[in-house]
Motif scaffolding. Sequence first.
Motif, PDB file in Angstrom:
ATOM      1  N   ARG A 113      20.322   6.674 -12.146  1.00 36.26           N
ATOM      2  CA  ARG A 113      20.831   6.730 -10.769  1.00 36.26           C
ATOM      3  C   ARG A 113      19.744   7.163  -9.785  1.00 36.26           C
ATOM      4  O   ARG A 113      19.814   6.848  -8.600  1.00 36.26           O
ATOM      5  CB  ARG A 113      22.022   7.687 -10.690  1.00 36.26           C
ATOM      6  CG  ARG A 113      23.252   7.157 -11.402  1.00 36.26           C
ATOM      7  CD  ARG A 113      24.496   7.971 -11.062  1.00 36.26           C
ATOM      8  NE  ARG A 113      25.632   7.461 -11.804  1.00 36.26           N
ATOM      9  CZ  ARG A 113      25.936   7.847 -13.044  1.00 36.26           C
ATOM     10  NH1 ARG A 113      25.201   8.758 -13.655  1.00 36.26           N
ATOM     11  NH2 ARG A 113      26.973   7.329 -13.670  1.00 36.26           N
ATOM     12  N   ASP A 114      18.749   7.867 -10.274  1.00 34.00           N
ATOM     13  CA  ASP A 114      17.694   8.332  -9.368  1.00 34.00           C
ATOM     14  C   ASP A 114      16.888   7.177  -8.781  1.00 34.00           C
ATOM     15  O   ASP A 114      16.227   7.336  -7.765  1.00 34.00           O
ATOM     16  CB  ASP A 114      16.737   9.287 -10.111  1.00 34.00           C
ATOM     17  CG  ASP A 114      17.402  10.617 -10.408  1.00 34.00           C
ATOM     18  OD1 ASP A 114      18.386  10.948  -9.709  1.00 34.00           O
ATOM     19  OD2 ASP A 114      16.960  11.307 -11.332  1.00 34.00           O
ATOM     20  N   LEU A 115      16.927   6.032  -9.440  1.00 31.37           N
ATOM     21  CA  LEU A 115      16.153   4.889  -8.946  1.00 31.37           C
ATOM     22  C   LEU A 115      16.996   3.932  -8.107  1.00 31.37           C
ATOM     23  O   LEU A 115      16.486   2.913  -7.641  1.00 31.37           O
ATOM     24  CB  LEU A 115      15.539   4.124 -10.126  1.00 31.37           C
ATOM     25  CG  LEU A 115      14.517   4.897 -10.971  1.00 31.37           C
ATOM     26  CD1 LEU A 115      13.919   3.994 -12.034  1.00 31.37           C
ATOM     27  CD2 LEU A 115      13.418   5.464 -10.098  1.00 31.37           C
ATOM     28  N   CYS A 116      18.258   4.250  -7.922  1.00 29.47           N
ATOM     29  CA  CYS A 116      19.134   3.324  -7.191  1.00 29.47           C
ATOM     30  C   CYS A 116      18.895   3.455  -5.693  1.00 29.47           C
ATOM     31  O   CYS A 116      18.860   4.564  -5.143  1.00 29.47           O
ATOM     32  CB  CYS A 116      20.599   3.627  -7.521  1.00 29.47           C
ATOM     33  SG  CYS A 116      21.731   2.492  -6.698  1.00 29.47           S
ATOM     34  N   ILE A 117      18.737   2.308  -5.025  1.00 30.20           N
ATOM     35  CA  ILE A 117      18.575   2.299  -3.570  1.00 30.20           C
ATOM     36  C   ILE A 117      19.822   1.756  -2.882  1.00 30.20           C
ATOM     37  O   ILE A 117      19.792   1.457  -1.695  1.00 30.20           O
ATOM     38  CB  ILE A 117      17.335   1.480  -3.156  1.00 30.20           C
ATOM     39  CG1 ILE A 117      17.461   0.014  -3.619  1.00 30.20           C
ATOM     40  CG2 ILE A 117      16.054   2.125  -3.711  1.00 30.20           C
ATOM     41  CD1 ILE A 117      16.373  -0.902  -3.063  1.00 30.20           C
ATOM     42  N   ALA A 118      20.899   1.590  -3.650  1.00 32.44           N
ATOM     43  CA  ALA A 118      22.183   1.140  -3.094  1.00 32.44           C
ATOM     44  C   ALA A 118      22.062  -0.192  -2.361  1.00 32.44           C
ATOM     45  O   ALA A 118      22.729  -0.426  -1.359  1.00 32.44           O
ATOM     46  CB  ALA A 118      22.770   2.209  -2.171  1.00 32.44           C
ATOM     47  N   CYS A 119      21.211  -1.071  -2.882  1.00 32.83           N
ATOM     48  CA  CYS A 119      21.077  -2.392  -2.257  1.00 32.83           C
ATOM     49  C   CYS A 119      22.300  -3.254  -2.509  1.00 32.83           C
ATOM     50  O   CYS A 119      22.536  -4.224  -1.797  1.00 32.83           O
ATOM     51  CB  CYS A 119      19.829  -3.090  -2.773  1.00 32.83           C
ATOM     52  SG  CYS A 119      19.901  -3.495  -4.548  1.00 32.83           S
ATOM     53  N   GLY A 120      23.055  -2.916  -3.563  1.00 34.94           N
ATOM     54  CA  GLY A 120      24.295  -3.631  -3.841  1.00 34.94           C
ATOM     55  C   GLY A 120      24.126  -4.933  -4.595  1.00 34.94           C
ATOM     56  O   GLY A 120      25.092  -5.647  -4.846  1.00 34.94           O
ATOM     57  N   GLY A 126       0.801  -1.221   0.000  1.00 36.83           N
ATOM     58  CA  GLY A 126       0.000   0.000   0.000  1.00 36.83           C
ATOM     59  C   GLY A 126       0.832   1.268   0.000  1.00 36.83           C
ATOM     60  O   GLY A 126       0.402   2.300   0.524  1.00 36.83           O
ATOM     61  N   ILE A 127       2.015   1.189  -0.531  1.00 36.55           N
ATOM     62  CA  ILE A 127       2.871   2.375  -0.653  1.00 36.55           C
ATOM     63  C   ILE A 127       2.741   2.884  -2.079  1.00 36.55           C
ATOM     64  O   ILE A 127       2.871   2.112  -3.038  1.00 36.55           O
ATOM     65  CB  ILE A 127       4.341   2.015  -0.341  1.00 36.55           C
ATOM     66  CG1 ILE A 127       4.454   1.530   1.111  1.00 36.55           C
ATOM     67  CG2 ILE A 127       5.258   3.204  -0.595  1.00 36.55           C
ATOM     68  CD1 ILE A 127       5.805   0.949   1.459  1.00 36.55           C
ATOM     69  N   GLY A 128       2.477   4.157  -2.236  1.00 35.62           N
ATOM     70  CA  GLY A 128       2.217   4.698  -3.565  1.00 35.62           C
ATOM     71  C   GLY A 128       3.215   5.759  -3.972  1.00 35.62           C
ATOM     72  O   GLY A 128       4.114   6.126  -3.199  1.00 35.62           O
ATOM     73  N   PRO A 129       3.066   6.266  -5.188  1.00 37.80           N
ATOM     74  CA  PRO A 129       3.984   7.286  -5.691  1.00 37.80           C
ATOM     75  C   PRO A 129       4.057   8.517  -4.782  1.00 37.80           C
ATOM     76  O   PRO A 129       5.086   9.192  -4.729  1.00 37.80           O
ATOM     77  CB  PRO A 129       3.405   7.657  -7.062  1.00 37.80           C
ATOM     78  CG  PRO A 129       2.580   6.478  -7.464  1.00 37.80           C
ATOM     79  CD  PRO A 129       2.059   5.882  -6.201  1.00 37.80           C
ATOM     80  N   GLU A 130       2.978   8.748  -4.046  1.00 36.23           N
ATOM     81  CA  GLU A 130       3.004   9.917  -3.156  1.00 36.23           C
ATOM     82  C   GLU A 130       4.018   9.746  -2.032  1.00 36.23           C
ATOM     83  O   GLU A 130       4.446  10.735  -1.423  1.00 36.23           O
ATOM     84  CB  GLU A 130       1.598  10.160  -2.579  1.00 36.23           C
ATOM     85  CG  GLU A 130       1.080   9.088  -1.637  1.00 36.23           C
ATOM     86  CD  GLU A 130       0.559   7.840  -2.361  1.00 36.23           C
ATOM     87  OE1 GLU A 130       0.616   7.800  -3.607  1.00 36.23           O
ATOM     88  OE2 GLU A 130       0.127   6.897  -1.679  1.00 36.23           O
ATOM     89  N   ASP A 131       4.404   8.500  -1.769  1.00 39.96           N
ATOM     90  CA  ASP A 131       5.422   8.273  -0.741  1.00 39.96           C
ATOM     91  C   ASP A 131       6.831   8.493  -1.273  1.00 39.96           C
ATOM     92  O   ASP A 131       7.801   8.502  -0.506  1.00 39.96           O
ATOM     93  CB  ASP A 131       5.310   6.833  -0.199  1.00 39.96           C
ATOM     94  CG  ASP A 131       4.023   6.631   0.566  1.00 39.96           C
ATOM     95  OD1 ASP A 131       3.839   7.320   1.586  1.00 39.96           O
ATOM     96  OD2 ASP A 131       3.193   5.813   0.117  1.00 39.96           O
ATOM     97  N   ALA A 132       6.957   8.556  -2.595  1.00 43.20           N
ATOM     98  CA  ALA A 132       8.282   8.753  -3.216  1.00 43.20           C
ATOM     99  C   ALA A 132       8.477  10.257  -3.428  1.00 43.20           C
ATOM    100  O   ALA A 132       7.845  10.856  -4.282  1.00 43.20           O
ATOM    101  CB  ALA A 132       8.348   8.001  -4.538  1.00 43.20           C
ATOM    102  N   ARG A 133       9.341  10.838  -2.617  1.00 43.06           N
ATOM    103  CA  ARG A 133       9.436  12.298  -2.626  1.00 43.06           C
ATOM    104  C   ARG A 133      10.831  12.784  -3.002  1.00 43.06           C
ATOM    105  O   ARG A 133      11.193  13.926  -2.748  1.00 43.06           O
ATOM    106  CB  ARG A 133       9.042  12.833  -1.253  1.00 43.06           C
ATOM    107  CG  ARG A 133       7.575  12.554  -0.896  1.00 43.06           C
ATOM    108  CD  ARG A 133       7.177  13.203   0.401  1.00 43.06           C
ATOM    109  NE  ARG A 133       7.933  12.668   1.541  1.00 43.06           N
ATOM    110  CZ  ARG A 133       7.578  11.569   2.216  1.00 43.06           C
ATOM    111  NH1 ARG A 133       6.487  10.908   1.886  1.00 43.06           N
ATOM    112  NH2 ARG A 133       8.314  11.148   3.227  1.00 43.06           N
ATOM    113  N   GLY A 134      11.635  11.901  -3.580  1.00 42.43           N
ATOM    114  CA  GLY A 134      12.995  12.317  -3.957  1.00 42.43           C
ATOM    115  C   GLY A 134      12.968  13.311  -5.105  1.00 42.43           C
ATOM    116  O   GLY A 134      12.086  13.268  -5.968  1.00 42.43           O
ATOM    117  N   ALA A 135      13.952  14.154  -5.124  1.00 43.68           N
ATOM    118  CA  ALA A 135      14.002  15.192  -6.158  1.00 43.68           C
ATOM    119  C   ALA A 135      14.679  14.698  -7.424  1.00 43.68           C
ATOM    120  O   ALA A 135      14.529  15.279  -8.499  1.00 43.68           O
ATOM    121  CB  ALA A 135      14.742  16.416  -5.622  1.00 43.68           C
ATOM    122  N   GLY A 136      15.432  13.621  -7.307  1.00 49.54           N
ATOM    123  CA  GLY A 136      16.151  13.131  -8.494  1.00 49.54           C
ATOM    124  C   GLY A 136      17.328  14.024  -8.822  1.00 49.54           C
ATOM    125  O   GLY A 136      17.868  14.738  -7.952  1.00 49.54           O
ATOM    126  N   GLY A 137      17.723  13.948 -10.072  1.00 50.59           N
ATOM    127  CA  GLY A 137      18.823  14.800 -10.523  1.00 50.59           C
ATOM    128  C   GLY A 137      20.199  14.164 -10.410  1.00 50.59           C
ATOM    129  O   GLY A 137      21.212  14.826 -10.600  1.00 50.59           O
TER     130      GLY A 137
END
Length: 918
Positions: free
Chosen positions: A144-151, A119-130
């Motif tokens: 790179r804006d989608l990377c969560i550094a999970c490795g 139940g997590i939606g796009p409204e929870d994603a608040r990163g600015a990107g860039g």
Amino acid sequence: MTEGTARVTLEVDGRAVEVPGGASLLDAATAAGVELPALCSDTRLGPVGSCRTCLVRAGGRLVAACVTPAAAGARVSAVAADLVELRRDAVRTIVSALPPYALGPQMPSELARVCRTLGIGPEDARGAGGRGRDDSHPYVRLDRDLCIACGRCVRMCADVQGTFALTLTGRGADTAVAPGTGGPWAESDCVSCGGCVDTCPTGAITQPGGGSGLTSGELLRQGPGDPAAPAVVRTTCGFCGVGCALDVAVGDGAVAAVLPALDGPVNRGHACVKGRFAHGFAVSPERLTTPLLRQDDGRLEPVGWDTAAAHVARRLADAITAGGPDSVAAISSARATNEENYLFQKFMRTVVGTNNIDNCSRLCHAPSAAGLVASFGLSGGTDSFDDLVRADCLLVVGANPVEAHPVVGARLLQRALRGARLVVADPRKVGLARQADVHLRPRPGTNVALFHGLARVLLAEDLVDHRFLRERASGLAELAELVASYTPEHVARVTGVPAADLIAAARLYGRAERPAIVYGLGVTEHLHGTDGVRTLANLAILRGAVGTDGGFGVNPLRGQNNVQGASDMGALPDLLPGYGKVTDPAARSRAEAVWGRPVPARPGLRIPDMFAAARAGRLQALWVLGEDVCATDPDTGNVEEALTACPFVVCSELFPSRTARHADVVLPAASWLEKDGTFVNFDRRFQRVRPAISPPGHARSDFAALHAVASAMGRGLDCPTPSAALAECARTAPLFAGLSHERLDREGAVAWPCPDPAGPGTPKLYGERFATPDGLAHLAAVPYLPPGEAPDDAYPFVLVTGRRWAHYNSGSMTRRSGNLGLAPADHLDLHPDDAARHGIRDGGDVVVESRHGRARLTARVTSEIAPGQVFCAFHFPASGVNRLTSGHADGVTSCPEYKVTAVRVLAVGKRAGGPGGA
Ligand code: FES
């Protein structure tokens, strides 16, 4: 999951589950039907427990399920509301740094699916990107804006592929994956295995969209029942002989993506740049789509299949009438399925009436067949790959699996990185040689001396298995007498390998508990290639490391996808399906009973003999199937002359190849992505090949083409389907009696010998006795003999040919894919000292001349190659590399001496030719 021996029972939310010892709580939850988010976890990787999205409660404590072992009797809570909330919070925290489109409705990522569940939606994603993109690579896109550094990508690259091309850079929330070299991805060390694309859970690393808009492995694995998911077809890769199981995603009738099957028996969720990405050839506008018939004016014109088949039938019949059955010959293909090879040899033997059929293993591993049969009795590697990767010492000889068999190369590298000792014997410092404990660099053509030198050290230092030699081997006295003179010092003079290195290598192999030998064309493609195989096999016999628990034998890495199977099926001039000799009345009568036709008793022509017969006017007709002999065979000037001289040539091909240009009839063939059947891989596993897409236009499988021609000749071939053909083969050849399509569909892969439908296959050979007439392994006491060509003042370099990682064989498929962007030309590697001496610069054009021909290439100056040697591939026929190679061939099998050609090299602009012209 780490496989353990004992199984463990525990409880997950009150439900009892049983998992293998070494499994994690994440595995246990999965077994209980509870799907936990696990964003830093991949079954192909060891767990790291960094994302904290898989929290469960065990023993009253909150733990990350992926890194917590499943203990017997444990009680695990996974679905309690507070746990779900904790996991939601963990995922929401990760998502909060991403831009909203990370969870957009079109995003097919694992993360997006997890978020939908929680139940997590796009409204929870608040990163600015860039943070930027990298679109420099033809097969990999990085956002790179989608990377969560999970490795996961970094670990796939390091732990599975062994390339270490990726790293995590930046700090805190800005941490993201990047090529380790710091520049664009396309200029990194990436070898395009696709592992990072396949594991990325967020869509940060994707491949360019295919026909269905597929951009990640997650979409493919959405599973049955999802109407948005593409159709997925499980098949076996049609490039090299590793036999990777692949899942082909199909959308709108085209290949959308190819992913390695997680449960692939050999590849286990891994693939290489060829199998994973090089499928663009299937839709190349250059594909042949209709039969072509040469007209009186010399042009090839499109005709229908009925016309083409009738013409081939009439001309073959005319040839038989004019010159007898033995004036017709056929070259079958390691590219074709087992069923096609089976049908082709049956066509030649029962319809034409000749044993004049051979396949392209003649050019690569015929010495393996002859050598392994002589040493052990059967024409195949002795052990399974599963066992090989348990070896504690790997002796890798004349092979560069990191480039030519990347999935095998990666697993061997993993084994070495995890502690196995590694000895590499190869003139070039490539691939595994960089990780070797000892790298032996023999002069090309001196293998037999090297192997005798190793054998002598084993004997001199008593590193042999006396009981094995006494009870299961023959020829020890003769070998000991012969190798007595192969002292390390003598061998050093012959091979150039320092005596100390030779001794060190022999001790590593001799003292290992479970040594294994893996070898490639650097052993076989020599004037004395069969002797090379046999004297290499001597080492395993001396150590008692074959047919026992004390080692993993001798294993050839097969070059083409079905080079093992083409020979298994009897596409050979002297052997029937299952290796019965045509000269053996019992073997013939077994086949005759099934085929209802007499089988000729006289062995037929080998490929080089076919060409010689054509040049001499003794061949009336030649059918070349799936092989561009004008590009791949040695001394191609002679091959072209043979095709010109032969009155009637049929060519079955995907593309208008050089061979097709010489043909009177060109039959458009289906590719491995378009047909049904089986391949046999390098460790003797039969695996299914299934059509994922349709062949273009009027192209047909070779199976259908053979039936059409036989029918036009008024003769049936029976077995109307590939399944029926394998079933008939099973009745013809005891070695394969237990095999069928149905069984392979059920079991996935089965290794021959498989004589019983109810019994297992035989991954490891010779547990009780060898398959030689006396049941013993045979040591070979054959002396070292020099190669056919040696450098001299006029031709001062030794040319070695081989493969590069991005291409395959003549390059007919990979050059018509995105791989062309990765490697757009053939290069000639030469040592910096040689380059300086001859005024050749890196990247400069060079002319290479041998006594047989001339080629033009681009120089690549590298210390990977030894002084006095040069190396190139033959992926670009236009460069003319196989015009350089000689007609010298192994005396036993006629396998060409591709690995030793004396050449001279001249920078373009200087005068080429003449003594000393290098
Ligand atoms: Fe368990 Fe990331 S999957 S901590």
